[in-house]
Motif scaffolding. Sequence first.
Motif, PDB file in Angstrom:
ATOM      1  N   PHE A 145       0.835  -1.201   0.000  1.00 16.70           N
ATOM      2  CA  PHE A 145       0.000   0.000   0.000  1.00 16.70           C
ATOM      3  C   PHE A 145       0.872   1.254   0.000  1.00 16.70           C
ATOM      4  O   PHE A 145       0.646   2.194  -0.774  1.00 16.70           O
ATOM      5  N   LEU A 146       1.890   1.261   0.853  1.00 15.35           N
ATOM      6  CA  LEU A 146       2.771   2.418   0.945  1.00 15.35           C
ATOM      7  C   LEU A 146       3.627   2.570  -0.311  1.00 15.35           C
ATOM      8  O   LEU A 146       3.868   3.689  -0.777  1.00 15.35           O
ATOM      9  N   GLU A 147       4.059   1.455  -0.863  1.00 14.83           N
ATOM     10  CA  GLU A 147       4.899   1.524  -2.060  1.00 14.83           C
ATOM     11  C   GLU A 147       4.144   2.125  -3.236  1.00 14.83           C
ATOM     12  O   GLU A 147       4.714   2.865  -4.051  1.00 14.83           O
ATOM     13  N   GLN A 148       2.841   1.815  -3.328  1.00 16.64           N
ATOM     14  CA  GLN A 148       2.030   2.398  -4.396  1.00 16.64           C
ATOM     15  C   GLN A 148       1.989   3.914  -4.292  1.00 16.64           C
ATOM     16  O   GLN A 148       1.897   4.614  -5.303  1.00 16.64           O
ATOM     17  N   ARG A 149       2.026   4.433  -3.072  1.00 12.68           N
ATOM     18  CA  ARG A 149       1.885   5.874  -2.852  1.00 12.68           C
ATOM     19  C   ARG A 149       3.225   6.604  -2.732  1.00 12.68           C
ATOM     20  O   ARG A 149       3.310   7.790  -3.048  1.00 12.68           O
ATOM     21  N   LEU A 150       4.242   5.907  -2.275  1.00 13.72           N
ATOM     22  CA  LEU A 150       5.524   6.559  -2.054  1.00 13.72           C
ATOM     23  C   LEU A 150       6.591   6.139  -3.056  1.00 13.72           C
ATOM     24  O   LEU A 150       7.649   6.775  -3.128  1.00 13.72           O
ATOM     25  N   GLY A 151       6.325   5.080  -3.811  1.00 13.45           N
ATOM     26  CA  GLY A 151       7.308   4.599  -4.769  1.00 13.45           C
ATOM     27  C   GLY A 151       8.447   3.866  -4.086  1.00 13.45           C
ATOM     28  O   GLY A 151       8.498   3.736  -2.862  1.00 13.45           O
ATOM     29  N   THR A 152       9.379   3.379  -4.880  1.00  9.85           N
ATOM     30  CA  THR A 152      10.544   2.710  -4.311  1.00  9.85           C
ATOM     31  C   THR A 152      11.628   3.734  -3.998  1.00  9.85           C
ATOM     32  O   THR A 152      11.793   4.718  -4.711  1.00  9.85           O
ATOM     33  N   ALA A 153      12.353   3.480  -2.925  1.00  7.14           N
ATOM     34  CA  ALA A 153      13.425   4.387  -2.496  1.00  7.14           C
ATOM     35  C   ALA A 153      14.516   3.549  -1.869  1.00  7.14           C
ATOM     36  O   ALA A 153      14.588   3.410  -0.644  1.00  7.14           O
ATOM     37  N   PRO A 154      15.376   2.941  -2.681  1.00  2.99           N
ATOM     38  CA  PRO A 154      16.405   2.044  -2.159  1.00  2.99           C
ATOM     39  C   PRO A 154      17.324   2.743  -1.154  1.00  2.99           C
ATOM     40  O   PRO A 154      17.658   3.918  -1.295  1.00  2.99           O
ATOM     41  N   GLY A 155      17.707   2.002  -0.146  1.00  8.23           N
ATOM     42  CA  GLY A 155      18.615   2.519   0.868  1.00  8.23           C
ATOM     43  C   GLY A 155      19.319   1.382   1.579  1.00  8.23           C
ATOM     44  O   GLY A 155      19.095   0.204   1.280  1.00  8.23           O
ATOM     45  N   GLU A 156      20.163   1.725   2.539  1.00  6.56           N
ATOM     46  CA  GLU A 156      20.978   0.734   3.224  1.00  6.56           C
ATOM     47  C   GLU A 156      20.316   0.215   4.500  1.00  6.56           C
ATOM     48  O   GLU A 156      19.615   0.945   5.191  1.00  6.56           O
ATOM     49  N   ILE A 157      20.592  -1.046   4.793  1.00  5.91           N
ATOM     50  CA  ILE A 157      20.322  -1.636   6.101  1.00  5.91           C
ATOM     51  C   ILE A 157      21.673  -1.817   6.768  1.00  5.91           C
ATOM     52  O   ILE A 157      22.577  -2.455   6.202  1.00  5.91           O
ATOM     53  N   VAL A 158      21.838  -1.219   7.949  1.00  8.96           N
ATOM     54  CA  VAL A 158      23.145  -1.249   8.610  1.00  8.96           C
ATOM     55  C   VAL A 158      23.026  -1.767  10.036  1.00  8.96           C
ATOM     56  O   VAL A 158      21.958  -1.737  10.647  1.00  8.96           O
ATOM     57  N   ASP A 159      24.147  -2.253  10.547  1.00 11.26           N
ATOM     58  CA  ASP A 159      24.236  -2.659  11.940  1.00 11.26           C
ATOM     59  C   ASP A 159      24.473  -1.421  12.798  1.00 11.26           C
ATOM     60  O   ASP A 159      24.691  -0.318  12.275  1.00 11.26           O
ATOM     61  N   VAL A 160      24.469  -1.605  14.121  1.00 13.37           N
ATOM     62  CA  VAL A 160      24.607  -0.463  15.027  1.00 13.37           C
ATOM     63  C   VAL A 160      25.960   0.230  14.883  1.00 13.37           C
ATOM     64  O   VAL A 160      26.098   1.406  15.244  1.00 13.37           O
ATOM     65  N   ASP A 161      26.953  -0.471  14.364  1.00 12.47           N
ATOM     66  CA  ASP A 161      28.260   0.153  14.162  1.00 12.47           C
ATOM     67  C   ASP A 161      28.415   0.744  12.768  1.00 12.47           C
ATOM     68  O   ASP A 161      29.496   1.206  12.393  1.00 12.47           O
ATOM     69  N   GLY A 162      27.308   0.738  11.983  1.00  8.07           N
ATOM     70  CA  GLY A 162      27.345   1.325  10.655  1.00  8.07           C
ATOM     71  C   GLY A 162      27.717   0.361   9.547  1.00  8.07           C
ATOM     72  O   GLY A 162      27.732   0.743   8.368  1.00  8.07           O
ATOM     73  N   THR A 163      28.008  -0.907   9.884  1.00  5.09           N
ATOM     74  CA  THR A 163      28.361  -1.894   8.872  1.00  5.09           C
ATOM     75  C   THR A 163      27.170  -2.174   7.965  1.00  5.09           C
ATOM     76  O   THR A 163      26.066  -2.452   8.444  1.00  5.09           O
ATOM     77  N   ARG A 164      27.384  -2.102   6.662  1.00  7.91           N
ATOM     78  CA  ARG A 164      26.306  -2.345   5.704  1.00  7.91           C
ATOM     79  C   ARG A 164      25.972  -3.835   5.667  1.00  7.91           C
ATOM     80  O   ARG A 164      26.847  -4.676   5.470  1.00  7.91           O
TER      81      ARG A 164
END
Length: 385
Positions: free
Chosen positions: A230-249
């Motif tokens: 539902f949200l993707e239909q309204r906001l589109g795709t927006a790729p980004g990173e998933i990181v650990d608490v120390d910033g590791t991707r």
Amino acid sequence: MTDFPGAPDVSDPATAPLGGGRLRVLAAMSGGVDSAVAAARAAEAGHEVTGVHLALSSNPQSFRTGARGCCTLEDSRDARRAADVIGIPFYVWDLAERFREDVIDDFVAEYAAGRTPNPCLRCNEKIKFAALLDKAVALGFDAVCTGHYARILTGPGGVRELHRAVDPAKDQSYVLGVLDTEQLDHAMFPLGDTPKEQVRAEAERRGLAVAKKPDSHDICFIADGDTQGFLEQRLGTAPGEIVDVDGTRLGEHSGAYGFTIGQRKGLRIGHPAADGKPRYVLDISPVDNRVTVGPAEALDVAGLTGIRPRWCGSTPFTAGACTVQLRAHGEPVAATAALVDGELRVELAEPARGIAPGQAVVLYDGTRVVGSATIATTERAVLTH
């Protein structure tokens, strides 16, 4: 020391607010069993009751999807049939545009900002006890009756107060915590003193066809339950990173709005944590479109700040010991709260897990709802960096 008044010792019958007597009552009928029985009780109590179904979708489906939703044509027809059995007039009011602006658009905007909203709470505030109540009062009605599980009791000085329902499993006082004193003065909750199974049995005795109809759940305007879609239909795709608490991707996502604080499943992380323990969503940053994950203990919240506080009852709140509820079906948590520069500061006696900005914090004095606020920031019990 607390500024909360003591618990009331006198109860108003749920069907006789505003000092009692025969009232003109507008019964909001969703098409479910609860609102049908509430309307029937109000009519049986001698009030002049009119049923109304709120058309909240500009393009309603013909039938419900499982037990989800409450805005379909089938629901409208069920409400009409219930009104016929009760013997009260019935109308359908189109509030779809108002619902879209105040609930759906707000829901999308909150997720886009990295927050987790509660649309049921917003609907109660903006639709059922604002738009509907305003229209009802303008038409000469004295009260709006709904099938919510909550109680209105009379406190010191005759002030009407919002309290938890007798049935803790069905209590809905949390999503009603946004109601102010004026709205409570025109509210009627006939089911607050009755367990749900008794409501269904009563519906059957009254000959209401909705007696065995499944309860609606989840988000009514997302019929298939796919919030991310539902949200993707309204906001589109927006790729980004998933990181650990120390910033590791650790991976990539297609939209930060698809995550909520405390989420464990569906993280799409390619490899396990070094300690082998599961990871949870700890933070969602719309600024850099980054989702941070980490261990469960990093979700523990020791305190929070709430904005836009709203108060139930006439006694101004300043500070004191209380209990708070942090999600619709959450357990009460002992806390101390204070109003500082228009914001609510809450310190929890024990850490609570997975609390997200955008959710509501509702304050209680025993069973009485004191007020609510929207969570703006949280204070973690342990450092995540």
